[in-house]
Design a protein around this motif. Structure first.
Motif, PDB file in Angstrom:
ATOM      1  N   CYS A   1      -6.962  -0.212   3.082  1.00 12.10           N
ATOM      2  CA  CYS A   1      -6.605   1.168   2.642  1.00 12.10           C
ATOM      3  C   CYS A   1      -7.673   2.081   2.142  1.00 12.10           C
ATOM      4  CB  CYS A   1      -5.690   1.012   1.286  1.00 12.10           C
ATOM      5  SG  CYS A   1      -6.545   0.570  -0.142  1.00 12.10           S
ATOM      6  N   ASN A   2      -7.133   3.401   1.912  1.00 18.99           N
ATOM      7  CA  ASN A   2      -8.192   4.339   1.556  1.00 18.99           C
ATOM      8  C   ASN A   2      -8.367   4.476   0.116  1.00 18.99           C
ATOM      9  OD1 ASN A   2      -9.818   6.505   1.147  1.00 18.99           O
ATOM     10  ND2 ASN A   2      -9.304   7.541   2.888  1.00 18.99           N
TER      11      ASN A   2
ATOM     12  N   ASP B   1       3.493   0.386   3.071  1.00 20.76           N
ATOM     13  CA  ASP B   1       3.136  -0.527   3.973  1.00 20.76           C
ATOM     14  C   ASP B   1       3.065  -1.772   3.122  1.00 20.76           C
ATOM     15  OD1 ASP B   1       2.931   1.230   6.064  1.00 20.76           O
ATOM     16  OD2 ASP B   1       0.989   1.964   5.398  1.00 20.76           O
TER      17      ASP B   1
ATOM     18  N   CYS C   1      -9.233  -4.863   0.800  1.00 20.67           N
ATOM     19  CA  CYS C   1      -8.377  -3.354   0.594  1.00 20.67           C
ATOM     20  C   CYS C   1      -9.365  -2.420   0.533  1.00 20.67           C
ATOM     21  CB  CYS C   1      -7.604  -3.517  -0.742  1.00 20.67           C
ATOM     22  SG  CYS C   1      -5.979  -4.689  -0.517  1.00 20.67           S
TER      23      CYS C   1
ATOM     24  N   TYR D   1      -2.803   0.303  -4.348  1.00 24.09           N
ATOM     25  CA  TYR D   1      -2.286  -0.961  -3.564  1.00 24.09           C
ATOM     26  C   TYR D   1      -1.958  -1.996  -4.689  1.00 24.09           C
ATOM     27  CZ  TYR D   1      -7.099  -2.372  -4.387  1.00 24.09           C
ATOM     28  OH  TYR D   1      -8.504  -2.326  -4.762  1.00 24.09           O
TER      29      TYR D   1
ATOM     30  N   ILE E   1       0.884  -1.162  -0.123  1.00 26.65           N
ATOM     31  CA  ILE E   1       0.038   0.249   0.081  1.00 26.65           C
ATOM     32  C   ILE E   1       0.878   1.160  -0.090  1.00 26.65           C
ATOM     33  CG2 ILE E   1      -1.883   1.273   1.306  1.00 26.65           C
ATOM     34  CD1 ILE E   1      -2.609  -1.447   2.645  1.00 26.65           C
TER      35      ILE E   1
ATOM     36  N   HIS F   1      -4.830   5.773  -1.346  1.00 26.62           N
ATOM     37  CA  HIS F   1      -3.734   4.882  -1.752  1.00 26.62           C
ATOM     38  C   HIS F   1      -4.037   4.131  -3.011  1.00 26.62           C
ATOM     39  CE1 HIS F   1      -4.208   4.837   3.077  1.00 26.62           C
ATOM     40  NE2 HIS F   1      -2.869   5.361   2.614  1.00 26.62           N
TER      41      HIS F   1
END
Length: 81
Positions: free
Chosen positions: A68-69, A41, A63, A75, A9, A73
């Protein structure tokens, strides 16, 4: 079947990353000349599923809903068996 999953991420391009800025400044103070530092991350886990397609579907959902947002983000999902 057990699958090993890795989700990387990172912040989308253009998003402010104070952690990266701090690392860049600290490295500069130590005499290292680095540019465009990025932080990510990495989350790793195992899943017990029937096939890789089902794992990918569930990890995508994880996800989007928790890990995550999606607004800020990016990913990447890596699946190994």
């Amino acid at each position: 079947m057990i699958f090993n999953v890795e989700v990387k991420i990172s912040l989308k391009k253009g998003m402010l990353n104070p952690e990266s800025s701090t690392i860049e400044r600290a490295l500069d103070l130590l005499g290292y000349k680095v540019k465009n530092t990025d932080t990510i991350d990495i989350i790793t886990f195992q899943m017990d599923e029937e096939n890789e397609g089902k794992v990918l579907e569930e990890v995508e959902d994880m996800c989007q809903r928790l890990l995550c947002n999606p607004v800020i983000h990016d990913y990447e999902i890596v699946i190994r068996n």
